[in-house]
Design a protein around this motif. Structure first.
Motif, mmCIF file in Angstrom:
data_model
loop_
_atom_site.group_PDB
_atom_site.id
_atom_site.type_symbol
_atom_site.label_atom_id
_atom_site.label_comp_id
_atom_site.label_asym_id
_atom_site.label_seq_id
_atom_site.Cartn_x
_atom_site.Cartn_y
_atom_site.Cartn_z
ATOM 1 N N LEU A 16 0.828 -1.210 0.000
ATOM 2 C CA LEU A 16 0.000 0.000 0.000
ATOM 3 C C LEU A 16 0.862 1.259 0.000
ATOM 4 N N VAL A 17 1.904 1.263 0.813
ATOM 5 C CA VAL A 17 2.817 2.413 0.837
ATOM 6 C C VAL A 17 3.517 2.558 -0.509
ATOM 7 N N SER A 18 3.963 1.442 -1.058
ATOM 8 C CA SER A 18 4.669 1.459 -2.335
ATOM 9 C C SER A 18 3.786 1.979 -3.467
ATOM 10 N N ALA A 19 2.558 1.447 -3.559
ATOM 11 C CA ALA A 19 1.647 1.869 -4.622
ATOM 12 C C ALA A 19 1.250 3.336 -4.462
ATOM 13 N N SER A 20 1.041 3.756 -3.211
ATOM 14 C CA SER A 20 0.709 5.167 -2.964
ATOM 15 C C SER A 20 1.863 6.067 -3.380
ATOM 16 N N GLY A 21 3.084 5.623 -3.070
ATOM 17 C CA GLY A 21 4.265 6.392 -3.467
ATOM 18 C C GLY A 21 4.407 6.494 -4.970
ATOM 19 N N MET A 22 4.135 5.395 -5.686
ATOM 20 C CA MET A 22 4.202 5.426 -7.143
ATOM 21 C C MET A 22 3.139 6.351 -7.726
ATOM 22 N N CYS A 23 1.953 6.309 -7.157
ATOM 23 C CA CYS A 23 0.866 7.185 -7.610
ATOM 24 C C CYS A 23 1.256 8.649 -7.447
ATOM 25 N N PHE A 24 1.745 8.989 -6.255
ATOM 26 C CA PHE A 24 2.115 10.377 -5.962
ATOM 27 C C PHE A 24 3.290 10.836 -6.815
ATOM 28 N N SER A 25 4.332 10.009 -6.907
ATOM 29 C CA SER A 25 5.548 10.414 -7.608
ATOM 30 C C SER A 25 5.306 10.595 -9.105
ATOM 31 N N CYS A 26 4.533 9.689 -9.710
ATOM 32 C CA CYS A 26 4.252 9.836 -11.133
ATOM 33 C C CYS A 26 3.389 11.065 -11.403
ATOM 34 N N PHE A 27 2.504 11.385 -10.456
ATOM 35 C CA PHE A 27 1.713 12.608 -10.589
ATOM 36 C C PHE A 27 2.615 13.839 -10.544
ATOM 37 N N ILE A 28 3.608 13.806 -9.651
ATOM 38 C CA ILE A 28 4.552 14.925 -9.546
ATOM 39 C C ILE A 28 5.350 15.082 -10.838
ATOM 40 N N ILE A 29 5.795 13.963 -11.413
ATOM 41 C CA ILE A 29 6.546 14.037 -12.670
ATOM 42 C C ILE A 29 5.659 14.583 -13.784
ATOM 43 N N GLY A 30 4.399 14.124 -13.824
ATOM 44 C CA GLY A 30 3.478 14.647 -14.814
ATOM 45 C C GLY A 30 3.276 16.147 -14.679
ATOM 46 N N ILE A 31 3.152 16.606 -13.441
ATOM 47 C CA ILE A 31 3.018 18.050 -13.191
ATOM 48 C C ILE A 31 4.254 18.796 -13.659
ATOM 49 N N SER A 32 5.433 18.194 -13.434
ATOM 50 C CA SER A 32 6.679 18.869 -13.829
ATOM 51 C C SER A 32 6.723 19.102 -15.331
ATOM 52 N N SER B 281 11.121 11.217 -9.639
ATOM 53 C CA SER B 281 11.822 10.007 -10.069
ATOM 54 C C SER B 281 12.451 9.279 -8.887
ATOM 55 N N LEU B 282 13.043 10.037 -7.961
ATOM 56 C CA LEU B 282 13.664 9.420 -6.785
ATOM 57 C C LEU B 282 12.614 8.796 -5.868
ATOM 58 N N VAL B 283 11.478 9.495 -5.693
ATOM 59 C CA VAL B 283 10.402 8.941 -4.871
ATOM 60 C C VAL B 283 9.835 7.671 -5.516
ATOM 61 N N ALA B 284 9.700 7.700 -6.851
ATOM 62 C CA ALA B 284 9.177 6.532 -7.568
ATOM 63 C C ALA B 284 10.108 5.332 -7.396
ATOM 64 N N ALA B 285 11.415 5.553 -7.568
ATOM 65 C CA ALA B 285 12.382 4.464 -7.421
ATOM 66 C C ALA B 285 12.366 3.910 -6.001
ATOM 67 N N THR B 286 12.262 4.810 -5.017
ATOM 68 C CA THR B 286 12.223 4.390 -3.618
ATOM 69 C C THR B 286 10.956 3.603 -3.312
ATOM 70 N N ALA B 287 9.808 4.141 -3.759
ATOM 71 C CA ALA B 287 8.520 3.490 -3.490
ATOM 72 C C ALA B 287 8.461 2.106 -4.129
#
Length: 441
Positions: A305-321, A342-348
């Motif tokens: 759950l933490v991992s998937a939430s992190g991927m959701c958030f991080s990819c949204f941030i990259i999209g915003i960028s 990208s770093l949050v996505a890799a970590t998550a």
């Protein structure tokens, strides 16, 4: 053949397993579907040097998988310049490994049953070694692709056999980090018990466990072989939904193409690819160790759950960028947001979605269909990986922001999927895990 391959591992200190759809798997009735290893003694077993070393050797095979994913991104520019490859040609090179992975996935369960887990790991490394040599000495795109295809075939088998092997040799309370199943042939009980004692420790009382395992083998041999179509029987539907669903969502979430084409992503966002890749690599090492330590403490579901939430958030941030890149006033934020995302996505991904779906896959399927199920879910994983890695560059040309918003949406869907359907397997025997799926049928 199934029983002989099972015997091989224990008699060489590597606890060869049970996941036998080809030669020893059960097939017909409900009792077969719920067949799983006895675990009364295993639960209390402690870690031993032999067990730790056997696990370490097995997971070393995954190093090749990590290298095959990671090296294509920093090497992209050099390879394209040296061999004069177009972006389309390099996309073929980057994604063709997944085609080899599909073939390896289809054959992995059957090969593991025929020659044993240990020999399957050896067999896979032959293809990996040949593939790396082909790439190293390649003078044309053809030899690059052949080498990449060979590596894919090898790691396709590794992805199935390593987690299954580890799940079958380690005690349930350490299964996430390393579950147990050990087999022997009647008539060689003394050798079997000696090998089991080396795995469990010289001071451990293995008499009950040894007796349970021998009884289990005798029961297993009375079962008929399960066909591939039986995997789609209603009683296996929930396990199949969980296994296939996790593999689909793992790859559709975008980590594969983000790893394969990290250089392209950083350059498109105005970030130094060298700095981005180095920081990402440095961060993932302690994160991977932390995830390993948390696996059997916090459980599979929370980490997923933490991992998937992190991927959701991080990819949204990259999209915003990438959206900000089109705005003169916000363009300066693009590199920072893209690198952070990208770093949050890799970590998550590292702490959960990277490895836990493979662990759950090795735990949820009954013994009589484990080989067929393992091949299927591994095939699904590699097929989806090919789709995402091959289409990624074309998606980026369509819309960089839209690509990552899509990945973000998959991350959100993964959170819902895990919360609603994925069972917690921490500290439970294989029998308990498989029984917990039955009420949903």
């Amino acid at each position: 053949m199934g029983r002989e391959s099972m015997e091989e591992g224990l008699l060489t200190n590597e606890a060869e397993p049970t996941s036998n759809g080809a030669g020893g798997g059960g097939g017909g009735g409900d009792s077969t579907g719920n067949l799983s290893m006895p675990s009364s003694s295993i639960a209390g077993s402690s870690l031993t040097p032999v067990l730790v070393f056997s696990t370490f050797v097995a997971v070393c095979g995954s190093f090749c998988y990590g290298c095959s994913i990671g090296y294509s991104s920093p090497a992209e520019t050099g390879i394209m310049e040296d061999l004069g490859l177009s972006m389309a040609a390099y996309s073929v090179f980057g994604s063709i490994m997944t085609i080899g992975g599909m073939v390896g996935a289809i054959l992995s369960g059957r090969i593991a049953d025929l020659i044993g887990r240990r020999c399957t790991m050896w067999f896979s490394e032959i293809f990996c070694s040949a593939g790396w040599l082909s790439i190293a000495f390649a003078k044309s795109a053809l030899w690059l692709d052949i080498g990449r295809l060979s590596i894919g075939f090898g790691v396709g088998m590794i992805c199935y056999v390593v987690p299954v092997y580890i799940a079958e040799i380690t005690p349930k309370n350490h299964r996430g980090s390393f579950v147990s199943a050990n087999q022997a042939k009647c008539g060689r009980e003394k050798e079997f018990e000696a090998a089991l004692k080396r795995l469990r420790g010289e001071d451990a009382d293995i008499s009950e466990e040894a007796a349970d395992i021998i009884d289990y083998i005798e029961t297993l041999e009375q079962q008929t072989e399960a066909s591939f179509l039986e995997l789609f029987h209603r009683r296996y539907s929930n396990a199949l939904i969980v296994g296939v669903g996790l593999m689909l969502l793992q790859q559709l979430g975008g980590n594969g193409p983000m790893a394969y084409y990290a250089t392209n992503i950083f350059e498109a966002a105005g970030v130094s690819s060298t700095i981005g890749l180095q920081i990402s690599a440095i961060i993932q090492i302690p994160v991977a160790i932390g995830g390993l330590l948390l696996m059997d403490r916090s459980g599979r579901r929370p980490l997923l759950l933490v991992s998937a939430s992190g991927m959701c958030f991080s990819c949204f941030i990259i999209g915003i960028s990438f959206c900000f890149k089109e705005s003169p006033h916000l363009k300066a934020l693009t590199p920072v947001l893209a690198l952070t995302g990208s770093l949050v996505a890799a970590t998550a991904f590292t702490i959960g979605l990277g490895g836990i779906p493979w662990i759950i896959m090795s735990e949820i399927f009954p013994i009589n269909v484990k080989a067929q199920a393992g091949s299927l879910v591994t095939l699904v994983n590699w097929s989806t990986s090919w789709i995402t890695t091959y289409t990624f560059n074309f998606m980026m040309e369509w819309s960089s922001a839209g690509t990552f918003f899509f990945f973000s949406g998959v991350g959100g869907l993964t959170v819902l999927f895990v919360a609603k359907l994925v069972p917690e397997t921490k500290g439970r025997t294989l029998e308990e895990i498989q029984a917990s799926l039955a009420p949903f049928l």
